[in-house]
Design an enzyme around this catalytic site. Structure first.
Site, PDB file in Angstrom:
ATOM      1  N   ARG A  27       0.820  -1.220   0.000  1.00 23.34           N
ATOM      2  CA  ARG A  27       0.000   0.000   0.000  1.00 23.34           C
ATOM      3  C   ARG A  27       0.855   1.272   0.000  1.00 23.34           C
ATOM      4  O   ARG A  27       0.473   2.289   0.586  1.00 23.34           O
ATOM      5  CB  ARG A  27      -0.959   0.035   1.199  1.00 23.34           C
ATOM      6  CG  ARG A  27      -2.022  -1.043   1.148  1.00 23.34           C
ATOM      7  CD  ARG A  27      -3.211  -0.679   2.046  1.00 23.34           C
ATOM      8  NE  ARG A  27      -4.029  -1.868   2.282  1.00 23.34           N
ATOM      9  CZ  ARG A  27      -4.332  -2.338   3.478  1.00 23.34           C
ATOM     10  NH1 ARG A  27      -3.928  -1.728   4.571  1.00 23.34           N
ATOM     11  NH2 ARG A  27      -5.072  -3.419   3.595  1.00 23.34           N
ATOM     12  N   ARG A  31      -3.334   6.379   1.185  1.00 26.32           N
ATOM     13  CA  ARG A  31      -3.957   7.468   1.923  1.00 26.32           C
ATOM     14  C   ARG A  31      -3.048   8.201   2.907  1.00 26.32           C
ATOM     15  O   ARG A  31      -3.431   9.230   3.439  1.00 26.32           O
ATOM     16  CB  ARG A  31      -5.164   6.928   2.702  1.00 26.32           C
ATOM     17  CG  ARG A  31      -6.254   6.361   1.816  1.00 26.32           C
ATOM     18  CD  ARG A  31      -7.383   5.775   2.630  1.00 26.32           C
ATOM     19  NE  ARG A  31      -6.954   4.619   3.416  1.00 26.32           N
ATOM     20  CZ  ARG A  31      -7.738   3.960   4.258  1.00 26.32           C
ATOM     21  NH1 ARG A  31      -8.978   4.359   4.451  1.00 26.32           N
ATOM     22  NH2 ARG A  31      -7.284   2.921   4.928  1.00 26.32           N
ATOM     23  N   ARG A  40      -7.244  11.380  -5.388  1.00 22.91           N
ATOM     24  CA  ARG A  40      -8.438  10.601  -5.052  1.00 22.91           C
ATOM     25  C   ARG A  40      -9.679  11.510  -5.095  1.00 22.91           C
ATOM     26  O   ARG A  40     -10.737  11.128  -5.606  1.00 22.91           O
ATOM     27  CB  ARG A  40      -8.242   9.976  -3.665  1.00 22.91           C
ATOM     28  CG  ARG A  40      -9.486   9.465  -2.967  1.00 22.91           C
ATOM     29  CD  ARG A  40      -9.912   8.086  -3.445  1.00 22.91           C
ATOM     30  NE  ARG A  40     -11.106   7.663  -2.743  1.00 22.91           N
ATOM     31  CZ  ARG A  40     -11.133   6.841  -1.702  1.00 22.91           C
ATOM     32  NH1 ARG A  40     -10.023   6.344  -1.224  1.00 22.91           N
ATOM     33  NH2 ARG A  40     -12.261   6.503  -1.146  1.00 22.91           N
ATOM     34  N   ASP A  77      -6.864  -2.743  -7.116  1.00 21.27           N
ATOM     35  CA  ASP A  77      -7.514  -3.396  -5.985  1.00 21.27           C
ATOM     36  C   ASP A  77      -7.663  -4.876  -6.294  1.00 21.27           C
ATOM     37  O   ASP A  77      -7.814  -5.258  -7.461  1.00 21.27           O
ATOM     38  CB  ASP A  77      -8.889  -2.771  -5.730  1.00 21.27           C
ATOM     39  CG  ASP A  77      -9.454  -3.202  -4.379  1.00 21.27           C
ATOM     40  OD1 ASP A  77     -10.220  -4.185  -4.337  1.00 21.27           O
ATOM     41  OD2 ASP A  77      -9.108  -2.579  -3.368  1.00 21.27           O
ATOM     42  N   TYR A 154     -14.743 -12.667  -0.074  1.00 17.10           N
ATOM     43  CA  TYR A 154     -15.452 -11.401  -0.261  1.00 17.10           C
ATOM     44  C   TYR A 154     -16.759 -11.602  -1.031  1.00 17.10           C
ATOM     45  O   TYR A 154     -17.794 -11.019  -0.713  1.00 17.10           O
ATOM     46  CB  TYR A 154     -14.576 -10.406  -1.025  1.00 17.10           C
ATOM     47  CG  TYR A 154     -13.583  -9.651  -0.173  1.00 17.10           C
ATOM     48  CD1 TYR A 154     -14.005  -8.644   0.700  1.00 17.10           C
ATOM     49  CD2 TYR A 154     -12.223  -9.916  -0.251  1.00 17.10           C
ATOM     50  CE1 TYR A 154     -13.093  -7.929   1.469  1.00 17.10           C
ATOM     51  CE2 TYR A 154     -11.305  -9.211   0.517  1.00 17.10           C
ATOM     52  CZ  TYR A 154     -11.749  -8.219   1.377  1.00 17.10           C
ATOM     53  OH  TYR A 154     -10.843  -7.519   2.149  1.00 17.10           O
TER      54      TYR A 154
END
Length: 354
Positions: A27, A31, A40, A77, A154
């Site tokens: 990552r 963020r 973003r 992703d 998921y």
């Protein structure tokens, strides 16, 4: 094809000698960077950012402008494949990814399409090509996918889970249905990663985020066997360059020997696994990636450097170590700490490579 200016990562993954231990972070485009937040916002939402090759390329490259990293990892992703299968992926603030139409029956599995990388997932391939071109052989580009078990989790749970009740109920009550889903996902992943390699990815990583919630027997049958089959079907090399493959199972430290036998070049370690122990167990068979606790990046400078030194000492002399965090970097990580961490890896690893 022009050679890489910095090929430490590829060499380390293939257990070849390097001058210092290479380092990148899971990552690393994300963020914790103010420039990422800006892009973003410009994109509108997370999936819009993933699906815009120019913006996805921009955020992939952002951490390399700040830090002396030895690799770029594609900004994308793991749920792009289930999204392309038509399950209605969406993201809710604070709750993560959700699916509008989770898998509930054998019939739904049978009707799932296997997405085409050059059609439904074309935006990912366009991003890979654009990043590779923009890197101009500065560092290698890592492509990735989620493992079949993780994607299935998921898809069946409909989003993140704490108890994994729905997927485990399917596993024990309708194993044939789950195997059918895992087979479809495996084929989709082989197609997807092969296309990433053709588009410019120079190393591949399989993220098995939820493999560690299984028993040993179930892990082998429902997770590792499928990752092993995927690795066997991916090209070993592309344009005369070997494409190394890394397998990472979160909470999978008890199964290192099984993972090392999967055909991968490297086993990723989370921070719950001692690297010294991992090196003794499998370090002569595969490279090791990891494994600092991302939480340590909130520590004082001296403590970060101390932990880097400890992990380097744990791995010891010789090639085959890619330094990384034991999982993704946290959102509120201080940027200065990242610089300290990366610089410490390069500085403190020199004596281990002479």
């Amino acid at each position: 094809m022009a050679p890489l200016q910095n090929d430490r990562l590829i060499k380390a993954l293939l257990r070849e000698p390097v001058d210092v231990t290479p380092v990148w972070m899971m990552r690393q485009a994300g963020r914790y960077l103010p420039e990422y937040k800006k892009v973003r916002q410009q994109a509108g939402d997370f999936m819009s950012l993933c699906q815009n090759p120019e913006l996805a390329c921009e955020v992939t490259l952002q951490p390399l402008e700040r830090f002396d990293l030895d690799a770029a990892i594609l900004f994308s992703d793991i749920l792009t494949i289930p999204d392309a299968m038509g399950l209605g992926l969406y993201f809710t603030t604070g709750e993560g990814p959700k699916f509008e139409r989770p898998i509930t029956s054998t019939n739904m599995v049978e009707q799932l399409p296997v997405p085409c990388p050059s059609e439904e997932l074309r935006y990912v391939m366009d991003t890979v090509s654009l990043v590779r071109k923009s890197l101009n052989n500065r560092v290698p580009l890592i492509g990735f996918a989620g493992s079949p078990w993780t994607l299935a989790t998921y898809m069946v749970e409909g989003g993140p889970s704490k108890a994994y009740e729905t997927i485990k109920a399917m596993m024990y009550q309708q194993p044939q249905t789950l195997h059918l889903l895992l087979e479809k996902l495996s084929q989709a992943i082989v197609n997807y990663l092969s296309a990433q390699i053709a588009a410019g990815a120079q190393a591949i990583m399989l993220f098995d985020t939820w493999g560690g919630v299984l028993t040993k027997t179930a892990y082998q049958e429902f997770s590792l066997d499928y990752m092993t089959a995927i690795i066997a079907q991916l090209p070993r090399a592309y344009e005369d360059q070997i494409i190394p493959k890394t397998v990472f199972t979160k909470n999978g430290g008890q199964w290192l020997e099984l993972m090392a036998a999967s055909g991968c070049d490297c086993v990723g370690l989370d921070w719950m696994t001692e690297i010294e122990n991992a090196k003794q167990r499998i370090g002569d068979k595969v490279a090791l990636q990891g494994n600092m606790d991302p939480g340590l990046l909130f520590a004082p400078v001296e403590r970060i450097e101390q932990e880097v030194a400890s992990i380097l000492k744990g791995f010891g002399l010789g090639p085959g170590h890619v330094f990384n965090l034991g999982h993704g970097i946290h959102q509120h990580t201080p940027i200065e700490s990242v610089t300290v961490f990366i610089d410490a890896v390069h500085k403190l690893s020199k004596p281990y490579h002479n």
